[in-house]
Write a protein that holds these residues in place. Structure first.
Motif, PDB file in Angstrom:
ATOM      1  N   ARG A  86      53.965  50.215  37.059  1.00 26.57           N
ATOM      2  CA  ARG A  86      54.884  49.339  36.340  1.00 26.57           C
ATOM      3  C   ARG A  86      54.203  48.620  35.180  1.00 26.57           C
ATOM      4  NH1 ARG A  86      56.575  45.169  38.692  1.00 26.57           N
ATOM      5  NH2 ARG A  86      55.570  45.198  40.731  1.00 26.57           N
ATOM      6  N   HIS A  87      52.886  48.452  35.278  1.00 33.90           N
ATOM      7  CA  HIS A  87      52.167  47.739  34.222  1.00 33.90           C
ATOM      8  C   HIS A  87      51.459  48.662  33.238  1.00 33.90           C
ATOM      9  CE1 HIS A  87      52.773  44.353  37.027  1.00 33.90           C
ATOM     10  NE2 HIS A  87      52.739  43.628  35.932  1.00 33.90           N
ATOM     11  N   GLY A  88      51.517  49.979  33.441  1.00 34.14           N
ATOM     12  CA  GLY A  88      51.005  50.881  32.422  1.00 34.14           C
ATOM     13  C   GLY A  88      49.853  51.778  32.797  1.00 34.14           C
ATOM     14  N   TYR A  89      49.375  51.709  34.053  1.00 35.74           N
ATOM     15  CA  TYR A  89      48.411  52.702  34.525  1.00 35.74           C
ATOM     16  C   TYR A  89      49.180  53.933  34.999  1.00 35.74           C
ATOM     17  CZ  TYR A  89      44.628  49.155  34.940  1.00 35.74           C
ATOM     18  OH  TYR A  89      43.680  48.198  34.712  1.00 35.74           O
ATOM     19  N   THR A  90      48.711  55.115  34.635  1.00 38.45           N
ATOM     20  CA  THR A  90      49.339  56.346  35.117  1.00 38.45           C
ATOM     21  C   THR A  90      48.398  57.200  35.960  1.00 38.45           C
ATOM     22  OG1 THR A  90      48.833  57.327  32.956  1.00 38.45           O
ATOM     23  CG2 THR A  90      51.081  56.526  33.305  1.00 38.45           C
ATOM     24  N   SER A  91      47.122  56.813  36.022  1.00 36.28           N
ATOM     25  CA  SER A  91      46.132  57.507  36.847  1.00 36.28           C
ATOM     26  C   SER A  91      45.235  56.477  37.507  1.00 36.28           C
ATOM     27  CB  SER A  91      45.244  58.433  36.001  1.00 36.28           C
ATOM     28  OG  SER A  91      45.988  59.390  35.299  1.00 36.28           O
ATOM     29  N   VAL A  92      44.676  56.849  38.652  1.00 39.96           N
ATOM     30  CA  VAL A  92      43.761  55.956  39.355  1.00 39.96           C
ATOM     31  C   VAL A  92      42.613  56.772  39.948  1.00 39.96           C
ATOM     32  CG1 VAL A  92      45.045  56.108  41.543  1.00 39.96           C
ATOM     33  CG2 VAL A  92      43.601  54.113  41.094  1.00 39.96           C
ATOM     34  N   CYS A  93      41.412  56.213  39.884  1.00 34.50           N
ATOM     35  CA  CYS A  93      40.241  56.788  40.555  1.00 34.50           C
ATOM     36  C   CYS A  93      39.996  55.946  41.804  1.00 34.50           C
ATOM     37  CB  CYS A  93      39.019  56.759  39.643  1.00 34.50           C
ATOM     38  SG  CYS A  93      39.204  57.718  38.127  1.00 34.50           S
ATOM     39  N   GLU A  94      40.239  56.529  42.961  1.00 29.36           N
ATOM     40  CA  GLU A  94      40.186  55.781  44.218  1.00 29.36           C
ATOM     41  C   GLU A  94      38.813  55.951  44.885  1.00 29.36           C
ATOM     42  OE1 GLU A  94      41.086  53.136  46.901  1.00 29.36           O
ATOM     43  OE2 GLU A  94      42.511  53.652  45.315  1.00 29.36           O
ATOM     44  N   PHE A  95      38.044  54.879  44.885  1.00 29.35           N
ATOM     45  CA  PHE A  95      36.691  54.802  45.441  1.00 29.35           C
ATOM     46  C   PHE A  95      36.859  54.476  46.925  1.00 29.35           C
ATOM     47  CE2 PHE A  95      32.364  53.211  45.801  1.00 29.35           C
ATOM     48  CZ  PHE A  95      31.654  53.689  44.706  1.00 29.35           C
ATOM     49  N   HIS A  96      36.993  55.526  47.743  1.00 27.58           N
ATOM     50  CA  HIS A  96      37.524  55.385  49.102  1.00 27.58           C
ATOM     51  C   HIS A  96      36.410  55.438  50.147  1.00 27.58           C
ATOM     52  CE1 HIS A  96      40.309  55.694  52.423  1.00 27.58           C
ATOM     53  NE2 HIS A  96      39.704  56.809  52.828  1.00 27.58           N
ATOM     54  N   TYR A  97      36.212  54.307  50.839  1.00 27.18           N
ATOM     55  CA  TYR A  97      35.134  54.297  51.836  1.00 27.18           C
ATOM     56  C   TYR A  97      35.562  53.864  53.230  1.00 27.18           C
ATOM     57  CZ  TYR A  97      34.614  49.369  50.255  1.00 27.18           C
ATOM     58  OH  TYR A  97      34.820  48.059  49.882  1.00 27.18           O
ATOM     59  N   LEU A  98      36.825  53.609  53.477  1.00 24.80           N
ATOM     60  CA  LEU A  98      37.283  53.307  54.843  1.00 24.80           C
ATOM     61  C   LEU A  98      37.610  54.618  55.553  1.00 24.80           C
ATOM     62  CD1 LEU A  98      39.605  50.168  54.638  1.00 24.80           C
ATOM     63  CD2 LEU A  98      37.466  50.423  55.874  1.00 24.80           C
ATOM     64  N   HIS A  99      36.575  55.347  55.947  1.00 30.49           N
ATOM     65  CA  HIS A  99      36.758  56.681  56.510  1.00 30.49           C
ATOM     66  C   HIS A  99      37.026  56.668  58.014  1.00 30.49           C
ATOM     67  CE1 HIS A  99      35.461  58.435  52.758  1.00 30.49           C
ATOM     68  NE2 HIS A  99      34.305  57.799  52.807  1.00 30.49           N
ATOM     69  N   ARG A 100      36.388  55.765  58.734  1.00 27.67           N
ATOM     70  CA  ARG A 100      36.388  55.814  60.194  1.00 27.67           C
ATOM     71  C   ARG A 100      37.415  54.864  60.805  1.00 27.67           C
ATOM     72  NH1 ARG A 100      31.459  57.911  62.627  1.00 27.67           N
ATOM     73  NH2 ARG A 100      30.035  58.709  61.022  1.00 27.67           N
ATOM     74  N   ALA A 101      37.633  55.042  62.098  1.00 31.92           N
ATOM     75  CA  ALA A 101      38.498  54.137  62.863  1.00 31.92           C
ATOM     76  C   ALA A 101      37.778  52.798  63.062  1.00 31.92           C
ATOM     77  CB  ALA A 101      38.839  54.774  64.210  1.00 31.92           C
ATOM     78  N   PRO A 102      38.508  51.753  63.462  1.00 33.23           N
ATOM     79  CA  PRO A 102      37.875  50.442  63.642  1.00 33.23           C
ATOM     80  C   PRO A 102      36.701  50.434  64.623  1.00 33.23           C
ATOM     81  CG  PRO A 102      40.241  50.174  63.504  1.00 33.23           C
ATOM     82  CD  PRO A 102      39.989  51.654  63.533  1.00 33.23           C
ATOM     83  N   ASP A 103      36.689  51.340  65.589  1.00 33.74           N
ATOM     84  CA  ASP A 103      35.570  51.361  66.537  1.00 33.74           C
ATOM     85  C   ASP A 103      34.356  52.122  66.005  1.00 33.74           C
ATOM     86  OD1 ASP A 103      36.312  54.024  66.700  1.00 33.74           O
ATOM     87  OD2 ASP A 103      36.813  53.975  68.836  1.00 33.74           O
ATOM     88  N   GLY A 104      34.452  52.673  64.801  1.00 29.79           N
ATOM     89  CA  GLY A 104      33.334  53.377  64.187  1.00 29.79           C
ATOM     90  C   GLY A 104      33.346  54.879  64.378  1.00 29.79           C
ATOM     91  N   SER A 105      34.299  55.396  65.165  1.00 26.04           N
ATOM     92  CA  SER A 105      34.399  56.847  65.345  1.00 26.04           C
ATOM     93  C   SER A 105      35.281  57.442  64.255  1.00 26.04           C
ATOM     94  CB  SER A 105      34.987  57.174  66.716  1.00 26.04           C
ATOM     95  OG  SER A 105      36.322  56.683  66.804  1.00 26.04           O
ATOM     96  N   PHE A 106      35.114  58.737  64.006  1.00 24.68           N
ATOM     97  CA  PHE A 106      36.022  59.409  63.087  1.00 24.68           C
ATOM     98  C   PHE A 106      37.362  59.658  63.775  1.00 24.68           C
ATOM     99  CE2 PHE A 106      32.287  60.797  60.517  1.00 24.68           C
ATOM    100  CZ  PHE A 106      32.781  60.408  59.282  1.00 24.68           C
ATOM    101  N   TYR A 107      38.415  59.663  62.986  1.00 26.44           N
ATOM    102  CA  TYR A 107      39.710  60.101  63.491  1.00 26.44           C
ATOM    103  C   TYR A 107      39.631  61.602  63.783  1.00 26.44           C
ATOM    104  CZ  TYR A 107      41.519  55.615  61.872  1.00 26.44           C
ATOM    105  OH  TYR A 107      41.739  54.272  61.691  1.00 26.44           O
ATOM    106  N   PRO A 108      40.541  62.139  64.636  1.00 27.65           N
ATOM    107  CA  PRO A 108      40.531  63.589  64.898  1.00 27.65           C
ATOM    108  C   PRO A 108      40.520  64.417  63.621  1.00 27.65           C
ATOM    109  CG  PRO A 108      42.003  62.495  66.428  1.00 27.65           C
ATOM    110  CD  PRO A 108      41.542  61.444  65.461  1.00 27.65           C
ATOM    111  N   ASP A 109      41.276  63.987  62.629  1.00 33.83           N
ATOM    112  CA  ASP A 109      41.196  64.560  61.290  1.00 33.83           C
ATOM    113  C   ASP A 109      40.259  63.659  60.485  1.00 33.83           C
ATOM    114  OD1 ASP A 109      41.469  65.509  58.722  1.00 33.83           O
ATOM    115  OD2 ASP A 109      43.620  65.056  58.560  1.00 33.83           O
ATOM    116  N   MET A 110      39.079  64.153  60.157  1.00 34.32           N
ATOM    117  CA  MET A 110      38.098  63.331  59.453  1.00 34.32           C
ATOM    118  C   MET A 110      38.658  62.764  58.152  1.00 34.32           C
ATOM    119  SD  MET A 110      34.389  64.481  57.917  1.00 34.32           S
ATOM    120  CE  MET A 110      33.421  64.494  59.411  1.00 34.32           C
ATOM    121  N   ALA A 111      39.583  63.469  57.533  1.00 33.10           N
ATOM    122  CA  ALA A 111      40.148  63.053  56.255  1.00 33.10           C
ATOM    123  C   ALA A 111      41.417  62.218  56.416  1.00 33.10           C
ATOM    124  CB  ALA A 111      40.443  64.281  55.389  1.00 33.10           C
TER     125      ALA A 111
END
Length: 456
Positions: free
Chosen positions: A113-138
């Motif tokens: 709405r403010h004029g961005y049309t692309s985003v680069c998502e620096f994504h680091y919340l990969h794991r579940a809260p207990d520190g294990s990976f979800y069954p699907d790592m992604a």
């Protein structure tokens, strides 16, 4: 061409500047196929006064949108980036994958709405809260990608390599357990996301920082990365980080990274706030992009990027909203310039001999730098690029009867009304009349999400 993939602009911002009577056509995949100046409008074409490329948001942590405004309470001692980081970690430990999607969708709709049309998502919340990976790592990356798909924003997904808490390979803290990844895991994430790549989505990588990923890991990751993929890294954001790097290695962070010989045009060095003259020159010479996030850097008290020295070295740069205390590229650009004015006690800092209009220089430079950092075909109204563009409200008093040459300065430096009337991404309209086309449903999901998170 049908009415749905053709548009006529009385004034359009092309790579070489403003042009009159421009026809834009795009194909079913969302790529521009015709950009023709001095055209004659057809009866079936949408006609608009001012059309320009959408901005690229080159640095985002989407989940942090949920805590914007919640950390502005002073503690008993001095507050800094480091005290804010502790609060952010505690918040991050509780967010579920569906909540990540709801938060990201709200954020991306605001950015659009403010004029961005692309985003680069620096994504680091990969794991579940207990520190294990979800069954699907992604799992969590897919939730954020789903938010981008839902809202229509283009994305460069950057799974983050995060192995250490500090220099000298210090073990991660307990409250960093959701971030933990090694090189093999990041490469596995890339493989799992490979089939998602499209004109709307690229997938690169992001070593979090030299604190969180050592040089051996970075070399291994870059060597295994497919050609042309974007590589982003936090670097030299805080003076404490620079001091810690000097103590651990005898070198400053940017100096240390540049000496590897790895840095080239694929890289985006996010923040790069605290630099020597040689480091300014080194980044510019490497062809990398400096990712400046002015509103977040101001919010966290990071310091000032040395913009005039970097411009003098012909350095490439772009903007990002980072922690999302603002979702507006106008505010980001305005404070990028105003910060320099305050620092130097001067005016009209961001300009070059070929472009003295500060607004035009900033918008065009950040389009170019952001497009490069995204690794996507965006940032220009040109054949073969994505049909990502904004239509501004020419009925607003700030823009009525305004010459196109004055538009960007007026938009960026006069007032706080949102002048973005419509937004197209990949040829599809996602904002109409200043509202996201699915704004009510997105907001409802976000409000429900925040009701739960505020109980923490």
């Amino acid at each position: 061409m049908t009415p749905h993939n053709s548009l006529f602009a009385k004034n359009a911002l092309l790579p070489d500047g403003w042009a009159k009577n421009v026809r834009l056509n795009w194909d079913a995949s969302g790529d521009l196929t015709v950009v023709q100046a001095d055209a004659i409008p057809q009866t079936h074409e949408m006609q608009h006064e001012f059309v320009l490329p959408g901005m690229i948001n080159l640095h985002s942590h989407a989940f942090q949108r949920a805590m914007a405004g919640m950390s502005e309470i002073a503690g008993d001692g001095p507050d800094s980036f480091w005290t804010w980081r502790d609060l952010m970690y505690r918040y991050a430990l509780h967010i579920t994958p569906p909540q990540m999607q709801a938060i990201a969708a709200q954020l991306y709709s605001e950015c659009l709405r403010h004029g961005y049309t692309s985003v680069c998502e620096f994504h680091y919340l990969h794991r579940a809260p207990d520190g294990s990976f979800y069954p699907d790592m992604a799992e969590t990356a897919r939730q954020v990608i789903a938010a981008a798909s839902h809202t229509g924003i283009g994305m460069s997904m950057l799974p983050v390599l995060y192995s250490h808490a500090d220099f000298k390979d210090q073990p991660l803290r307990v409250d960093q357990r959701r971030f933990s990844t090694d090189v093999a895991q990041i490469l596995q994430l890339l493989q799992q996301l490979e089939s998602s790549r499209s004109g709307q989505l690229e997938v690169g990588v992001a070593p979090h920082s030299l604190r969180a990923a050592n040089l051996a890991q970075i070399r291994e990751l870059v060597a295994a990365l497919p050609a042309g993929r974007p590589i982003h890294i936090h670097i030299a954001e805080q003076q404490r980080e620079v001091d810690a790097c000097l103590a651990a290695t005898g070198k400053r962070p940017v100096e240390l990274l540049l000496e590897t010989g790895l840095v080239d045009s694929r890289w985006c060095l996010v923040h790069a706030t605290h630099l020597t003259k040689n480091e300014v020159s080194g980044i510019a010479a490497s062809g990398a992009v400096a990712g400046i996030c002015t509103t977040t850097e101001g919010n966290l008290g990071d310091g000032f990027f040395d913009l005039p020295a970097y411009i003098a070295e012909h350095g490439r740069f772009g903007i990002g909203s980072d922690s999302h205390v603002s979702q507006s590229p106008i505010e980001e650009l305005r404070w990028l310039e105003y910060g320099q004015r305050l620092r130097l006690q001067g005016r009209n800092i961001a300009q070059i001999s070929g472009q003295r209009r500060v607004g035009d220089f900033l918008w065009q430079a950040c389009l170019q730098g952001g497009a490069q950092a995204s690794g996507r075909r965006v940032g220009q109204l040109a054949n073969g690029k994505r049909a990502d563009f904004l239509i501004l409200d020419d009925t607003h008093p700030n823009l009525q009867d305004l010459a196109a040459a004055e538009l960007l300065n007026s938009w960026i430096f006069s007032g706080n009304d949102n002048l973005v009337r419509a937004v197209f991404v990949g040829g599809k309209q996602v904002v109409q009349g200043g509202r996201h086309v699915d704004q009510e449903r997105i907001q409802s999901a976000y409000v429900s999400c925040m009701r739960e998170l505020r109980k923490l």
